[in-house]
Design an enzyme around this catalytic site. Structure first.
Site, mmCIF file in Angstrom:
data_model
loop_
_atom_site.group_PDB
_atom_site.id
_atom_site.type_symbol
_atom_site.label_atom_id
_atom_site.label_comp_id
_atom_site.label_asym_id
_atom_site.label_seq_id
_atom_site.Cartn_x
_atom_site.Cartn_y
_atom_site.Cartn_z
ATOM 1 N N LYS A 10 0.303 -1.201 -0.102
ATOM 2 C CA LYS A 10 0.160 -0.445 0.127
ATOM 3 C C LYS A 10 0.891 0.995 -0.678
ATOM 4 C CE LYS A 10 -3.708 -2.412 1.764
ATOM 5 N NZ LYS A 10 -5.042 -2.476 2.757
ATOM 6 N N HIS A 87 -8.666 -3.471 -6.172
ATOM 7 C CA HIS A 87 -8.412 -3.799 -4.743
ATOM 8 C C HIS A 87 -10.159 -2.711 -3.621
ATOM 9 C CE1 HIS A 87 -7.058 -3.245 -0.358
ATOM 10 N NE2 HIS A 87 -6.453 -4.086 -0.515
ATOM 11 N N GLU A 156 -10.746 -11.572 -0.553
ATOM 12 C CA GLU A 156 -10.946 -10.535 0.385
ATOM 13 C C GLU A 156 -12.155 -9.930 1.247
ATOM 14 O OE1 GLU A 156 -6.541 -9.261 0.072
ATOM 15 O OE2 GLU A 156 -7.957 -7.506 -0.432
ATOM 16 N N GLY A 162 -7.247 -5.670 7.495
ATOM 17 C CA GLY A 162 -6.829 -4.656 8.713
ATOM 18 C C GLY A 162 -7.025 -5.020 10.116
ATOM 19 N N SER A 198 -6.157 -9.526 6.904
ATOM 20 C CA SER A 198 -5.990 -9.500 8.185
ATOM 21 C C SER A 198 -4.649 -11.330 8.327
ATOM 22 C CB SER A 198 -6.664 -10.055 8.902
ATOM 23 O OG SER A 198 -7.142 -8.716 9.250
HETATM 24 P P1 PGA Z 1 -5.000 -6.306 5.177
HETATM 25 O O1 PGA Z 1 -4.922 -6.092 3.911
HETATM 26 O O2 PGA Z 1 -3.589 -7.679 5.470
HETATM 27 O O3 PGA Z 1 -3.752 -5.401 6.236
HETATM 28 O O4 PGA Z 1 -5.884 -7.237 6.167
HETATM 29 C C1 PGA Z 1 -4.809 -7.240 3.128
HETATM 30 C C2 PGA Z 1 -5.012 -6.160 1.810
HETATM 31 O O5 PGA Z 1 -5.569 -5.154 1.657
HETATM 32 O O6 PGA Z 1 -4.946 -6.688 0.867
#
Ligand code: PGA
Length: 237
Positions: A10, A87, A156, A162, A198
């Site tokens: 990111k 995303h 996802e 997150g 996560s």
């Molecule tokens: P995360 O993000 O592992 O921090 O939950 C995953 C993503 O947004 O691809």
């Protein structure tokens, strides 16, 4: 085949951090199925070290007056192989819709890159038992007029990104099988589906045993090189 592990870094880390990061990950041998998607301006640093590279977002035209965008042709020309498309942060913050995502997938494929197409339901959709309906509709729209078997999907759940909260193994397994079936119905091709949301050092032990998962899209944790290396080692055990 080794499970795919994508680091979606990111908009994190600064120049100094990136040099340290590369030093750390250079300390182990990584196979080509470990793919780094740093903030775009840092991609050349990674390319010099021969890592597999992806871009976190891509535009749907080869060139032109599109201030701030990067085209698949440009990305491919410097050796970037993968592009994360759709995303949930692009969909929610930048209002990307399925029509644009469809165009981005086509443009990426045209340039011989591999699209990593994200999909997942919101918490409300999950609670209303709309997950399958939402995913099916999304797949129909983003795969319109596409028949390539090169696409990788990343399931996802938006509520898992997150947050530290993830679906049960049974839920993940059933949703991933559902996505695979729907893709076969739509384009008559088998596809790989990753799990993201996560993924961490606590849950990876169980997640890696879910047979239908072809790999992981890792966000937050991927910015910590030590933890990311541990995660890769755990998946490769
Ligand atoms: P995360 O993000 O592992 O921090 O939950 C995953 C993503 O947004 O691809």
């Amino acid at each position: 085949m080794n499970k795919i592990i994508i680091a979606n870094m990111k908009m994190n880390l600064y120049d100094n951090d990136i040099h340290n990061y590369i030093k750390e990950i250079n300390s182990i041998t990584l196979d080509k199925n470990v793919i780094f998607c740093p903030t775009s301006i840092y991609i050349p640093y990674f390319l010099h070290h021969d890592f597999s590279l992806g871009i976190q977002n891509i535009y749907c035209e080869d060139s032109g007056a599109f201030t701030g965008e990067i085209s698949p042709r440009q990305a491919a020309s410097i050796g970037i192989k993968y592009a994360i498309i759709g995303h949930s942060e692009r969909r929610s913050i930048f209002k990307e819709n399925t029509k644009l995502i469809n165009l981005k997938i086509k443009a990426t494929l045209k340039n011989d890159m591999i699209p990593v197409v994200c999909l997942g339901e919101t918490k409300i959709e999950k609670d209303c038992q709309l997950t399958k309906y939402v995913l099916k509709k999304y797949l129909q729209e983003v795969l319109k007029d596409i028949s390539s078997d090169k696409i990788i999907f990343a399931y996802e759940p938006i509520w898992a990104i997150g947050t530290g909260v993830i679906p049960s193994n049974e839920e993940i397994s059933s949703t991933i099988s559902f996505i695979k079936q729907e893709v076969i119905k739509l384009i008559n091709k088998k596809t790989k589906v990753l799990y993201g949301g996560s993924v961490n050092l606590e849950n990876i032990n169980t997640l890696k045993n879910i047979k239908s998962i072809d790999g992981f899209l890792v966000g937050g944790l991927s910015n910590n090189p030590e933890k990311f290396i541990k995660l890769v080692k755990e998946v490769r055990k």
